[in-house]
Write a protein that holds these residues in place. Sequence first.
Motif, PDB file in Angstrom:
ATOM      1  N   UNK B 252       0.799  -1.243   0.000  1.00  0.00           N
ATOM      2  CA  UNK B 252       0.000   0.000   0.000  1.00  0.00           C
ATOM      3  C   UNK B 252       0.824   1.281   0.000  1.00  0.00           C
ATOM      4  N   UNK B 253       1.820   1.421   0.900  1.00  0.00           N
ATOM      5  CA  UNK B 253       2.600   2.665   0.834  1.00  0.00           C
ATOM      6  C   UNK B 253       3.376   2.816  -0.470  1.00  0.00           C
ATOM      7  N   UNK B 254       3.883   1.698  -1.009  1.00  0.00           N
ATOM      8  CA  UNK B 254       4.639   1.796  -2.258  1.00  0.00           C
ATOM      9  C   UNK B 254       3.745   2.229  -3.416  1.00  0.00           C
ATOM     10  N   UNK B 255       2.564   1.660  -3.468  1.00  0.00           N
ATOM     11  CA  UNK B 255       1.631   2.058  -4.525  1.00  0.00           C
ATOM     12  C   UNK B 255       1.312   3.540  -4.391  1.00  0.00           C
ATOM     13  N   UNK B 256       1.088   3.939  -3.163  1.00  0.00           N
ATOM     14  CA  UNK B 256       0.769   5.346  -2.918  1.00  0.00           C
ATOM     15  C   UNK B 256       1.881   6.243  -3.444  1.00  0.00           C
ATOM     16  N   UNK B 257       3.123   5.873  -3.095  1.00  0.00           N
ATOM     17  CA  UNK B 257       4.220   6.765  -3.457  1.00  0.00           C
ATOM     18  C   UNK B 257       4.471   6.748  -4.954  1.00  0.00           C
ATOM     19  N   UNK B 258       4.267   5.580  -5.593  1.00  0.00           N
ATOM     20  CA  UNK B 258       4.433   5.553  -7.051  1.00  0.00           C
ATOM     21  C   UNK B 258       3.382   6.435  -7.703  1.00  0.00           C
ATOM     22  N   UNK B 259       2.180   6.401  -7.167  1.00  0.00           N
ATOM     23  CA  UNK B 259       1.127   7.249  -7.717  1.00  0.00           C
ATOM     24  C   UNK B 259       1.490   8.718  -7.557  1.00  0.00           C
ATOM     25  N   UNK B 260       1.941   9.065  -6.348  1.00  0.00           N
ATOM     26  CA  UNK B 260       2.233  10.473  -6.083  1.00  0.00           C
ATOM     27  C   UNK B 260       3.398  10.951  -6.949  1.00  0.00           C
ATOM     28  N   UNK B 261       4.527  10.214  -6.883  1.00  0.00           N
ATOM     29  CA  UNK B 261       5.694  10.651  -7.648  1.00  0.00           C
ATOM     30  C   UNK B 261       5.435  10.539  -9.149  1.00  0.00           C
ATOM     31  N   UNK B 262       4.761   9.464  -9.542  1.00  0.00           N
ATOM     32  CA  UNK B 262       4.488   9.260 -10.962  1.00  0.00           C
ATOM     33  C   UNK B 262       3.695  10.412 -11.550  1.00  0.00           C
ATOM     34  N   UNK B 263       2.634  10.805 -10.854  1.00  0.00           N
ATOM     35  CA  UNK B 263       1.817  11.886 -11.406  1.00  0.00           C
ATOM     36  C   UNK B 263       2.602  13.197 -11.432  1.00  0.00           C
ATOM     37  N   UNK B 264       3.509  13.367 -10.447  1.00  0.00           N
ATOM     38  CA  UNK B 264       4.311  14.600 -10.452  1.00  0.00           C
ATOM     39  C   UNK B 264       5.298  14.570 -11.622  1.00  0.00           C
ATOM     40  N   UNK B 265       5.984  13.414 -11.795  1.00  0.00           N
ATOM     41  CA  UNK B 265       6.979  13.313 -12.867  1.00  0.00           C
ATOM     42  C   UNK B 265       6.337  13.485 -14.234  1.00  0.00           C
ATOM     43  N   UNK B 266       5.164  12.925 -14.405  1.00  0.00           N
ATOM     44  CA  UNK B 266       4.509  13.009 -15.701  1.00  0.00           C
ATOM     45  C   UNK B 266       3.844  14.360 -15.911  1.00  0.00           C
ATOM     46  N   UNK B 267       3.876  15.188 -14.888  1.00  0.00           N
ATOM     47  CA  UNK B 267       3.285  16.509 -15.044  1.00  0.00           C
ATOM     48  C   UNK B 267       1.773  16.503 -14.961  1.00  0.00           C
ATOM     49  N   UNK B 268       1.206  15.374 -14.517  1.00  0.00           N
ATOM     50  CA  UNK B 268      -0.249  15.310 -14.398  1.00  0.00           C
ATOM     51  C   UNK B 268      -0.698  16.129 -13.197  1.00  0.00           C
ATOM     52  N   UNK B 269       0.081  16.039 -12.119  1.00  0.00           N
ATOM     53  CA  UNK B 269      -0.246  16.811 -10.919  1.00  0.00           C
ATOM     54  C   UNK B 269       0.945  17.688 -10.569  1.00  0.00           C
TER      55      UNK B 269
END
Lengths: 183, 519
Positions: B252-269
Motif C-alpha cells: 500500500x505505501x509503495x503504490x501510494x508513493x508511485x502514484x504520487x511521484x508518478x503523477x508529479x513526474x509526468x506533469x499530471x499533478x
Amino acid sequence: MIGLSRLIDGLSAAVGRWVSWLVLASVLISAGNAVVRKISDNSSNALLEAQWYLFAAVFLLASGRTLLTQDHVRIDVLSSRFSKRTQVWIEVFGLLFFLLPLVAVVIVLSWPLVVGAFVSGEMSSNAGGLVRWPVMALLPLGFGLLGLQGLSELIKCVGYLRGVLPEPSGIRGQGSSAAKAKP
Amino acid sequence: MTELLSANMAPLMFASLVVFLLVGFPVAFSLGACGLFFSLVGIEIGLLPASLMQALPLRIFGIMQNDTLLAIPFFTFMGLILERSGMAEELLDTIGQLFGPVRGGLAYAVIFVGAMLAATTGVVAASVISMGLISLPIMLRYGYDRRLAAGVIAASGTLAQIIPPSLVLIVLADQLGQSVGDLYQGALVPSLMLTGLYVVYVAVVSVVRPQWVPALPPEARTFGRSPLRDGSAAGWGPGIAVTWRVARVMVPPLVLIFLVLGTIFLGIATPTEGGAMGAVGALVIAVINRRFSLSLLRQAMESTARLSCFVMFILIGSTVFSLAFQSVDGHKWVEHLLTSLPGGVMGFLIVVNVMIFLLAFFLDFFELAFIVVPLLAPVAVALGVDLVWFGVLLAVNMQTSFMHPPFGFALFYLRSVAPEIEYEDSVTGKKIAPVTIGQIYRGAIPFVLIQLVMVAMIISFPGLVSRPDDMAASVDPDAALRQMQDGAQAADAAAEAEVEDPMKAMQQSIEADRQKAPE
C-alpha cells in the motif's frame, strides 16, 4: 504578571491547537480541487487561493505556540556552554532586541496595508479569487500572537532571574540542538 | 567612518550574521534582527532610502502566496500519518526477519526500510526514532557493533532528505527557482546510488569484520517478536507467510508513493497537488489498517503545523535579512568573491561544497537553504551551472548536516531513543551496556565519508542527475506534457514578477538615492 504569562501561554496553546485543523482542511481542499480539475477540467481559483490562505493561517497563527514549545531552531554551539543564568540573560536580550522589534516593525508596516485593503475591498487579481484583506490581516495578527508569547517568555525569564519562578523550560527546549547534544 | 562603513556594509553584515546566529536565540528571529539592525544603520548613514522597510510586508505576503512551499505541509502530513499508522514497525519487523539470517542482514534491513520510509515520508526525525526504537535493541541483542548499528540507523534515516518526495528538495527548488518535479526527478538516481553505497559499506564490513555484523541465530529466525496474526496465511508454509506479510505491509505505501511521484513526474499533478493527494491516500491507508484515530490525526496535524511554522519563520527571517543585504549590494559582493575564484566552475563547485560541508556542522539544511543558497544561485547561473544539477548536488552535501558530529540532528534523534543505562535484554536475559554518544558519533563518520564520495561522483559524472530534456528526447507524450507544465510555470513566473515589482522599484530608488549623494 505571572498570571498574565499563564494567560498568554494558554491563548497560544489554544490557538495553536485550533489552527492545526486547518492543515487537514487545506489538504482536503487541495486534493478535492486537484480531482475536480482532472475530471471536469475547470478548477476554482477561490479554492486554489483558499489553500494558501489556510497554510498562511497555519504557520502565522501557530507562531506563538511554536515559540512556547521552543520548536524554533537555535544554534547553541556556544550558548549551551554558558551557565543557566547567562542563558536566561541571553534569552531576555534576544526577546527584547531581536524578537520584539521585529514583531513591532512587521505589525506597524503591515497594518496600513491591511486597512487599505479592507477599505478598498481589494480582490484577488485572479478571476473568481478571494477578497484579500483577511489573509493580509493574518500578518499583523500572527505577529501579534508571536509578540504576546514573546512577552510571556520575557516574564518567565525575568521571574527566574528574580528567583520567583522555576527555570524557563524553553532554554534547552525540544527544538534546540544542544538539548539533544547533552548526554 | 561613515564612508568606511558604507563601503564595507556587505561583508560587515555577513560577519554580524554569524555573531547574531551564534548568540543562541532562535535562528528565524536572529536573522530578522540582523537584517533589521543593518537596515536601520543603513538608513541612518544615508546609504539606504528611508522607505526600504516598506517592502517588507509585501515580501512576506509573497512568501504566504508561495505555491511551491505549500507542498511542505502536505508531504509532512502524509509522512507523519503513514509513520504513525505503524508502517515503520511493520516494515522493520518483517524485513528484519527476511534478511536476518544473512550476515549483516539487520543492517541491510535498516537501510532498506530507511529508503522505503524516505520514499514515503521524507521526515528524518520519525525514521530515525522508529528505527532506533525497534532495530537498535535487536542489533544490540545479537551482538552488532554498536558504532555500526548506530551509524547505519542514523544514516538510513537521513535518506529521507534526498529520496523524493523530500522536504529539502522542495525548499531548494523554491530557492533556486526550479520546478520541484525536476529536482525530484534529478535526485532519483543519486539517491538510489547513495542507498547502494550504504549497502556496499555494510557488505564490505561483513567481509572485513564479520564479528561486527553477525547473522541472527536460528532461534531468532521466527516471527517471534510479534507472532503471525494473519489467519489467511497461517496454513501456508512460513515462506509464503513471510512473503504475504511483506507484501501486505509494503504494497500500500509503495503504490501510494508511485502514484504520487508518478503523477508529479509526468506533469499530471503539481507537487502541491501530489502532496495533498498523497496525504489523503495516507489517511485512507490508515483507516484501512484500522490504525486511524483522532489522536493520530491530531498529532500529525500539530507536528505539521509546528514544522511548517518554524520553516516558514526562518524564511521570513531570511527575507528580512536579504532585503537589507541586497540593498547594500551584498549579492554582488558574494558573486564577485565566488566568480573570481581560481579554477572557474570547478573552483566554484569545490569551494561551495567545502563551505556547505563545514557550515553543515553548525547549521541544518533549512538554514543552509534559506541563507546560503540564495547567495549561490546567481553565481551558479553566471557560471553556466545547471541549477537542477546544482540543487541535487547541494542536497546530497547538505544531507551530511544531519549526520555531522556533534550537532547532526539524526544523531540527536537516535541519542534520544538509544538506551542510556545498562539494561537486561528481554529475550536473552543478557546485560546490555548503554550506547554512548561517542559510539554514535564514531558510527556516523563512515557514512559522512560515503556522502562525500557521492558528492564527488555527482561532480565527476553530471549525467547521474537526470534532466527532463533527456527524457523528453526519448518519450514524446512526456515532452508534450512537460511543455504544458513549463507554460504553466512561465505564467507562474510572470505572476511572481508582478509581486516582485515593488521590490524592483525599491532597488531603483536606492540606486537613484546613491547617485544623488555620492559625496
